[in-house]
Each structure stands twice: as structure tokens, then as C-alpha cells.
Design a protein around this motif. Structure first.
Motif, PDB file in Angstrom:
ATOM      1  N   PHE A   1       0.848  -1.187   0.000  1.00 19.80           N
ATOM      2  CA  PHE A   1       0.000   0.000   0.000  1.00 19.80           C
ATOM      3  C   PHE A   1       0.886   1.241   0.000  1.00 19.80           C
ATOM      4  CE2 PHE A   1      -2.701  -3.274   1.880  1.00 19.80           C
ATOM      5  CZ  PHE A   1      -3.894  -3.089   1.188  1.00 19.80           C
ATOM      6  N   ASP A   2       0.396   2.321  -0.627  1.00 20.86           N
ATOM      7  CA  ASP A   2       1.177   3.557  -0.645  1.00 20.86           C
ATOM      8  C   ASP A   2       1.431   4.069   0.762  1.00 20.86           C
ATOM      9  OD1 ASP A   2       1.544   3.654  -3.366  1.00 20.86           O
ATOM     10  OD2 ASP A   2      -0.218   4.884  -3.751  1.00 20.86           O
ATOM     11  N   GLN A   3       0.423   4.014   1.603  1.00 15.98           N
ATOM     12  CA  GLN A   3       0.611   4.299   3.028  1.00 15.98           C
ATOM     13  C   GLN A   3       0.754   2.944   3.720  1.00 15.98           C
ATOM     14  OE1 GLN A   3       1.045   7.365   4.192  1.00 15.98           O
ATOM     15  NE2 GLN A   3       0.769   8.088   2.079  1.00 15.98           N
ATOM     16  N   PRO A   4       1.966   2.602   4.136  1.00 13.00           N
ATOM     17  CA  PRO A   4       2.234   1.228   4.584  1.00 13.00           C
ATOM     18  C   PRO A   4       1.229   0.702   5.600  1.00 13.00           C
ATOM     19  CG  PRO A   4       4.264   2.474   4.459  1.00 13.00           C
ATOM     20  CD  PRO A   4       3.162   3.456   4.223  1.00 13.00           C
ATOM     21  N   GLU A   5       0.650  -0.428   5.266  1.00 21.44           N
ATOM     22  CA  GLU A   5      -0.218  -1.186   6.159  1.00 21.44           C
ATOM     23  C   GLU A   5      -0.141  -2.637   5.738  1.00 21.44           C
ATOM     24  OE1 GLU A   5      -4.639  -1.086   5.047  1.00 21.44           O
ATOM     25  OE2 GLU A   5      -3.944   0.930   4.500  1.00 21.44           O
ATOM     26  N   SER A   6      -0.621  -3.519   6.596  1.00 18.89           N
ATOM     27  CA  SER A   6      -0.495  -4.949   6.343  1.00 18.89           C
ATOM     28  C   SER A   6      -1.290  -5.374   5.111  1.00 18.89           C
ATOM     29  CB  SER A   6      -0.973  -5.732   7.566  1.00 18.89           C
ATOM     30  OG  SER A   6      -0.946  -7.121   7.295  1.00 18.89           O
ATOM     31  N   LEU A   7      -0.661  -6.231   4.313  1.00 14.84           N
ATOM     32  CA  LEU A   7      -1.360  -6.841   3.179  1.00 14.84           C
ATOM     33  C   LEU A   7      -2.267  -7.980   3.625  1.00 14.84           C
ATOM     34  CD1 LEU A   7       1.650  -6.966   0.702  1.00 14.84           C
ATOM     35  CD2 LEU A   7      -0.483  -5.741   0.276  1.00 14.84           C
ATOM     36  N   GLY A   8      -2.080  -8.422   4.840  1.00 13.50           N
ATOM     37  CA  GLY A   8      -2.908  -9.517   5.343  1.00 13.50           C
ATOM     38  C   GLY A   8      -2.066 -10.549   6.064  1.00 13.50           C
ATOM     39  N   ARG A   9      -2.700 -11.224   6.997  1.00 15.36           N
ATOM     40  CA  ARG A   9      -1.995 -12.188   7.855  1.00 15.36           C
ATOM     41  C   ARG A   9      -1.357 -13.315   7.050  1.00 15.36           C
ATOM     42  NH1 ARG A   9      -6.167 -13.744  10.677  1.00 15.36           N
ATOM     43  NH2 ARG A   9      -6.010 -12.030  12.164  1.00 15.36           N
ATOM     44  N   HIS A  10      -1.984 -13.698   5.965  1.00 20.93           N
ATOM     45  CA  HIS A  10      -1.485 -14.842   5.189  1.00 20.93           C
ATOM     46  C   HIS A  10      -0.928 -14.421   3.830  1.00 20.93           C
ATOM     47  CE1 HIS A  10      -3.244 -17.380   8.241  1.00 20.93           C
ATOM     48  NE2 HIS A  10      -4.429 -16.828   8.046  1.00 20.93           N
TER      49      HIS A  10
END
Length: 812
Positions: A711-720
Motif C-alpha cells: 500500500f502507498d501508506q504502509p499497512e499490512s497486506l494480510g496475515r497470510h
């Protein structure tokens, strides 16, 4: 009576002489300030910058003026007849000035008190367009007349017409008749009908008033008048006249359509050209050929789009972009007109919800069907790790008035979709010379001009580990060296908490070979390796790959890929492993030609020696025969001396690293790539903390390709979600297309390597009968000793790491 006649006679003579003296005086006064007409022969019309793929497909055009100069010999005779009938039917007979037209203009001025027309011939218009302003004054008109007379003396009629038709403004940023034909009809001038030519011939008088896009009725009146003049003057017969005036006005706006969608490439080329030539880049008609083949760029476009849509749909439907219930069809159509199609995802408004699917209103005003099967993925998005229940029918997903996105298939059918929230970047290089073969900077350039491939500095995670391993192997470590995969704690004075790095699974495997540690991506092994070889040595070593030493972290987190680097920087560094140890500099522009096709620039990048087998020996940082990465502009190309790339890694180290990275695909986190059915692939995944960045870099001897997703503003892509689930599928899609029908291509094994049977428990040379012994590659000077020479003081048998390796140490 005779006296009266004599009086009138002498009055006329006096008036004539007065006019003659006035004109002579004006000529003597103005002529020194008149420009040289000879300059018209070498006039440089403003032509836009055009950027092409390596196989000559148009990528983009930059410039305020749309112009495509046309030679007189290529102008259709019908158009010349139409133009002269409209603008100057006596062109062939006058000498630059038509006295009849001037007298008519003067009479109109005396009667009305205002300038109705200028009485200008085409030659006079050439004089005004090239040398004068549009100011309405007698001094300018006199200058125009004098210049027209000079032009007629020095240029032929054909040359004058050629200048005129290429200079005139014809509306909608079109300058010249060829550009106008493209803008209004999307065709070349030679492909237009007589009626279409007459329409363009009517534009010079007033491009806005007679514009067929703005005023089709006035445009038709002007066209029909010109056709009537042509018929009256005998330029066309009655049959052609009747057919032409009954032809409808079918002009429409045609923007020059790129043949290849590569907007991020186009912007990079534009910026480089402005850096080279300043504002002239937009006006001098430069023809830029990039290093990007259309086939590879199209494969990259498709890979990124499909990969992001697949990832996005795994995480559910976030709902419509907006809701417009209870509105008329006309209102919906107006709203759709404000929306853009983004990378194939078309805007649409749900007009009806049925059991078998939905009907949507598209931008073309048609109602089309979206099947229920294409909507079943749309579970409600709750958060990155949670989804709502599976929808059972279309009305569980959407309702009438929803503004959604649809993806049109090759057969014309529509699939239910949405704009991905995540972004991705892909860079593919030729490892032999650094040529950029494909580049995508995001899901859609129209959505965001931010080029993540060259501007987004993100942590590469484990895809950085090969640089640490390479540094260790060049310092005497081997693929069989054992390193303890066990907990380690770092405590620094002044730190609130101790740093306790861990593996992604929070498990520990104990003593493990470097080969296995890399394909299993064991973080603690990388940290211990960096601890053993030293940070300063590693920073100096890694900076050879093109990374800025000052921007690399000076602590042990470097081993986990915490440096902030762009995908282009990562791909450039990885190219060294793919080419056998040489440093190449990524570049985009292959050639620049002038408007006349003359070569102005030919790239001569530092390249891997052609056909050379890499010699054994230690890496060197000595200067190569020519400066690494320098690109010369000496022409012609036949005189360019090849620039040999600098060797920065021992060829044997590079070969061993390729062998290790091939195991990542055969046994490790890149196993999905086995589905490609190739034996020549090497690569490494990368996933940062909380899966905020997903990477895969991989290569064979033909291409090195790096993919980032996040993401452009860093956040998790998902647990898996990891490098192997998000970035790797995009890499596989692109590389499968790029390597289709290509045989396996691996670099030959360099001299100075040995293959020995190794004891997996000790990393030492195996004795006959050793169970589970395997073959491993070694540099000839780094072969392990036999089991009998084990040092009892070593913490791990067969490992050079000291017993106190896990002691607290200075982090910075």
C-alpha cells in the motif's frame, strides 16, 4: 476644356508619384528591418516529442502543438485545389501580392470604416505567420507586402505552399494539414475524401468559427461554399461536386492513440529528455527510441493488473464507489462521463438487479449484462484479515444506482470488479547491459502518476539477504557452512528494550547450512552471518551493487532488509548475480533522432564482455577500461568503443549464489515458480514486518525482474500474504510470457570451482559411507577440510563461528 483635362491629368500623375514616393520611402525605411527570406528554407517548425518502444510502436507524444510536417509532393492535388479555391485562386499568377484583392479590402474599409479583410494572398500569409504578428495595422500590412514580394523572388510556388500548409493553425492544437487530418478524422491527409479535404481547407480563415467539432453547421456551410468554388472554377466536375456536398460532416476528435500502453516509461523518457534539452524537448521533433519491447511491456501490464485484482478480490468487496439511486438515466450518463477507465476497469452504474446477474449502464450509453458467476467472489470486506459471509445472490452484493467497475473480456463480456486498493511495481532488466525491458509503476498512471518503480523507497525484506550471503561467500564462507539458527538477544546501553529478532514462524532449527538457511529464509542465520563478517565490511561490499552506503542502516537489521530501496535499485543490484558478477547501470533511452532522422544520441552502456567466460579470482573494485555506466554520445554508432562493465563480484561467487537462489525455487519460499516448468530460474521472496511489503526478485541469464506489492501508506497486506503469495504470482505471469519459447539459459560454470560430497551434519568433506551425503559447490581455495580436522573449540562443528557468537554486542 483642355485646361481642365490637363489639370486632372497632372493631378493623377501627382497622386501616382505621391504613392510611388510613399511606397519607396516606406520600402527604404522598412526594408533594413525585414528578416532574411532565405531563413525560410531552413525554418524549424515546432514538432512534438515522440517516444517509441524498441520495436517502433508509439508510446506517447509530448508538446503543445500537434504537427506532422508533410512534403509538397505528398499533398493530395484535390486539397491544393480546395485550398486555392478558398484562399487564393490567383496564386499561380500573382507575384506575392494580388492588387485586386487589396483594392477590394481597401473598398470595404472605406465603406464600413472597419477592416473587413486583409486582402492577403497565401504568400502574404506565409510572411505574416513566419515573421510578423497578428496586429492589425498599416505598418504591419506594408511589411507583409514587402516580405511577400521577397518571398516570391526567392522561393518557388511549391515551396511557399509547403510552408503554408505545415504552419497554419487549424484548431484543437492541430498545426498543419496532416495534424488536422489526424485530429478530425484519425487518418492521413492522403486518405481523406474530397469533402473532408474541403472541410480542412475551410479552417484557416477562422479555425474556431468553422470548427466541425464545435460548429458543424457553419463548418458544413464553409465546406459547401469551397466545393462550389471548386466546381465554378472547373477544378471538379458536377458528379464529384454533388457527391461531396451530400457527404455528412463526420468529423470527430481523435487524440493520437499510443500503440503501446506504457505511461510510466513515457514519463521517464520525457523527464530525461527535458533534462538533456530543456524546453526544446517539446518542440524540436525528437524521436526517442526506448529499450522496451512492446511484447514485454504488455506482459508486464497484464501481470501487474491481474495480480493486483486477484489479491484485491481475495480480501473482499469494499462496496460501490458511490451510490446514485433514484436518478434518471441521463443523470447517470453525465456521471459516467466524469469517470475514467483505469487500466481496463470501466465505470458502470447498476441499472437492474436480477437473479442471473445485473444490468449496468456503461459510458457508451448501452445496457450490458454482468453475470452472477463473476460476482461470487464479492464477500464483504471487514478488514485486511476478515471477510463477511459469501453472497448468495446479486442483490447481496449491489443495488440499483451503484457506481461500480467492470472488466471487459476479449469476447466483449463484462466481469464484476473493483479498483484495487494495493499497488505494485515491476522492473525487468537485461542483466548484460542494464537495459530496461519492462517497467510498471502502479496499477494505473491515470489514477496516480507516482512511479513506484523508481520513486517508492520501501524495505526489501528477505530479498536483500542474497547481498549479505554474497559478502560472506566472498570472505571465505561456503554454501555448506553451518550457522546456528537459534535465539539471539542484542542489548545496547540506552535502549528501552532488548532487540530479540525472530524467524517469521517463531521457530528455530539449530545448526543449519547456508544453502538451507537461504531457501528457508532464516532471519537469525542472516543476522549471525552479518555479525561474523562485520558491518563495515558488509556496507562497503553491498555499496558496490549501486546502493548508497549512507542510506543503508549501520546495524544488524541490515541483514533483514530494513534499508529503504526502490524496485529499480533492487533489480539493478540483482543483475550482478544474473550476469556473472558485473555491475551494470539501468538505462531507458536507446537512441535519439532529430526531426530529419539524423542520429543525435546512441546509448553505449557498460556491458558484460560479449561471449567472455568469467575468470576465477577475487572481486575487484578497480576501474574498468571505461567508466562504468557512462553512456557516450559520440556518433556514428560504428565509431563507439564498447564499454566493459566493472566486475564487482567474483564470478564463482555469483555462480554459487545462483545455485543457492535456484534452491529457493526448488525447495523454498519460491516453490510456486516450479509451475513454470523451467530449470534456469533463481530468485528470492521478501516480506517485511506485518506483511507491509511483498517482494520477489528472480532471474535467468536473459532477464532479471523485481516485483514489489504493498500500500502507498504502509499497512499490512494480510496475515497470510507474503512475497510468495502476492509478488511471486505477478513475477511468474510476466516471466512466463517473457521466456515463452526461449530455451533454458544459464551462465557457464567458471573455472576454479569444485564439487565435493559433504556431510550434512558437519559441513565437512564426507568420508566413504557417510549417510545422506550430498554434493556441494566450493571455490577451490575454500573447500572444507575432512572430518578428522574438526576444531573442538568451535561452537558448531564445521562452522567458523566462535563459541561466544550469541554474546551481547554493540549494535551501532
Amino acid at each position: 476644356m483642355m485646361r481642365l483635362l490637363k489639370f486632372f491629368w497632372w493631378c493623377c500623375v501627382a497622386v501616382f508619384c505621391g504613392l510611388l514616393l510613399s511606397l519607396s520611402g516606406a520600402f527604404l525605411y522598412l526594408s533594413p528591418a525585414l528578416p532574411s527570406v532565405e531563413s525560410l528554407r531552413s525554418i524549424q517548425l515546432q514538432i512534438p516529442l515522440r517516444v517509441y518502444s524498441s520495436d517502433a510502436k508509439l508510446i506517447a507524444e509530448f508538446g503543445e502543438m500537434r504537427r506532422s510536417p508533410i512534403r509538397f509532393a505528398d499533398i493530395p492535388p484535390d486539397f491544393i485545389k480546395a485550398l486555392l479555391s478558398a484562399e487564393d485562386d490567383n496564386f499561380a499568377n500573382h507575384y506575392g501580392v494580388d492588387l485586386t484583392s487589396l483594392m477590394r479590402a481597401a473598398t470595404q474599409l472605406l465603406k464600413s470604416g472597419q477592416i473587413q479583410s486583409g486582402g492577403s494572398t497565401i504568400t502574404m500569409q506565409v510572411a505574416k505567420n513566419f515573421f510578423l504578428t497578428s496586429e492589425r495595422s498599416f505598418s504591419r500590412k506594408i511589411n507583409e507586402i514587402l516580405l511577400a514580394l521577397q518571398i516570391e523572388r526567392e522561393l518557388s510556388k511549391d515551396e511557399i505552399l509547403e510552408l503554408y500548409v505545415n504552419k497554419i493553425y487549424l484548431g484543437n492544437r492541430a498545426y498543419g494539414i496532416e495534424a488536422a487530418a489526424q485530429v478530425y478524422y484519425g487518418k492521413s491527409m492522403r486518405d481523406l475524401s474530397l469533402a473532408q479535404m474541403a472541410m480542412i481547407a475551410g479552417l484557416p480563415k477562422a479555425p474556431s468559427r468553422f470548427n466541425p467539432l464545435v460548429n458543424p453547421q457553419r463548418s458544413q456551410e464553409r465546406r459547401d461554399w469551397i466545393l462550389g468554388r471548386m466546381y465554378k472554377l472547373g477544378k471538379i466536375d458536377e458528379a464529384r461536386y454533388q457527391a461531396a456536398i451530400h457527404e455528412p460532416i463526420n468529423a470527430s476528435y481523435h487524440v493520437p492513440t499510443p500503440e503501446l500502453a506504457a505511461p510510466y516509461i513515457a514519463e521517464m523518457a520525457r523527464a530525461e529528455m527535458v533534462g538533456r534539452y530543456g524546453s526544446e524537448a517539446y518542440t524540436e521533433g525528437f524521436h526517442v527510441t526506448t529499450t522496451v519491447p512492446s511484447k514485454l511491456q504488455e506482459a508486464a501490464n497484464n501481470a501487474v493488473r491481474t495480480g493486483l485484482i486477484n489479491y484485491d478480490q481475495r480480501h473482499g468487496y469494499r462496496g460501490p464507489e458511490t451510490r446514485l439511486p433514484g436518478m434518471t438515466r441521463e443523470t447517470w450518463q453525465l456521471e459516467l462521463g466524469k469517470q475514467k477507465t483505469l487500466n481496463g476497469l470501466e465505470p458502470a452504474i447498476v441499472s437492474q438487479v436480477e437473479k442471473s446477474g445485473i444490468l449496468v449502464l456503461t459510458r457508451n450509453g448501452q445496457e450490458e449484462t454482468v453475470s452472477w458467476d463473476s460476482m461470487k467472489w464479492a464477500r464483504p470486506f471487514l478488514n485486511t484479515n476478515s471477510l463477511g459471509p459469501r453472497p448468495q445472490k446479486p442483490e447481496d452484493v449491489t443495488q440499483v444506482g451503484d457506481l461500480i467497475r467492470v472488466l471487459r473480456q476479449e469476447d466483449g463480456s463484462l466481469l464484476f470488479s473493483q479498483l484495487p486498493a494495493a499497488q505494485s511495481a515491476l522492473v525487468s532488466l537485461d542483466p548484460q547491459n542494464g537495459a530496461i525491458r519492462a517497467l510498471v509503476g502502479g496499477f494505473s498512471f491515470d489514477q496516480s502518476n507516482y512511479n513506484r518503480a523508481v520513486q517508492a523507497k520501501r524495505q526489501p525484506g528477505s530479498s536483500f539477504k542474497p547481498f549479505i550471503y554474497s559478502a560472506a561467500i566472498d570472505k571465505g564462507y561456503t554454501a555448506a557452512t553451518l550457522v546456528n539458527d537459534a535465539p539471539i538477544v542484542f542489548q545496547e546501553a540506552g535502549m528501552d528494550e532488548a532487540w530479540r529478532p525472530k524467524n517469521d514462524t517463531n521457530t528455530f532449527l539449530g545448526p543449519i547450512r547456508l544453502r538451507e538457511a537461504l531457501y528457508k529464509s532464516r532471519n537469525l542465520v542472516s543476522i549471525r552471518l552479518l555479525q561474523a563478517i562485520g558491518i563495515e565490511y558488509t556496507l562497503n561490499y553491498v555499496s558496490r551493487f549501486g546502493f548508497n552506503k549512507q542510506e543503508l542502516p549501520r546495524n544488524f537489521s541490515l541483514a533483514l532488509g530494513t534499508a529503504n530501496l526502490t524496485p529499480l535499485e533492487i533489480a539493478g543490484g540483482w543483475s550482478t548475480f544474473a550476469n556473472g558478477g558485473y555491475k551494470v547501470q539501468p538505462y531507458l533511452i536507446e537512441r535519439i533522432h532529430s526531426r530529419n532522422g539524423e542520429p543525435l544520441y546512441i546509448a553505449n552502456p557498460a556491458s558484460v564482455p560479449s561471449g567472455a567466460t568469467a575468470p576465477a579470482g577475487a572481486a575487484t573494485t578497480a576501474e574498468p577500461p571505461a567508466a562504468s555506466g557512462e553512456i557516450t554520445t559520440e556518433l556514428p554508432a560504428s565509431n563507439l568503443e564498447p564499454v566493459v562493465a566493472e566486475r564487482i563480484v567474483d564470478a564463482r561467487t555469483s555462480y554459487i549464489m545462483t545455485s543457492l537462489l535456484q534452491d529457493v525455487i526448488k525447495r523454498g519460499t519460491g516453490r510456486r515458480a516450479l509451475a513454470m516448468g523451467r530449470s534456469d530460474l533463481a530468485g528470492k521472496t521478501g516480506t517485511t514486518n506485518e506483511s507491509k511489503d511483498s517482494w520477489f526478485s528472480g532471474y535467468n541469464a536473459d532477464y532479471i525482474t523485481t516485483v514489489w506489492t504493498g500500500f502507498d501508506q504502509p499497512e499490512s497486506l494480510g496475515r497470510h500474504e507474503f512475497g510468495g503469495t502476492v509478488a511471486l504470482p505477478i513475477w511468474m505471469s510476466y516471466m512466463s510470457a517473457a521466456l515463452k519459447d526461449k530455451p533454458a539459459h544459464m551462465l557457464p560454470e567458471p573455472e576454479g570451482l569444485l564439487t565435493l560430497r559433504i556431510d550434512p551434519l558437519s559441513g565437512r568433506a564426507a568420508t566413504p559411507g557417510t549417510p545422506n551425503a550430498y554434493f556441494e559447490l566450493f571455490k577451490s581455495e575454500d573447500t572444507p577440510p575432512p572430518m578428522s580436522e574438526l576444531d573442538p573449540n568451535l561452537a558448531i562443528p564445521g562452522s567458523p563461528l566462535p563459541a561466544d557468537e550469541a554474546a551481547p554486542i554493540d549494535l551501532f
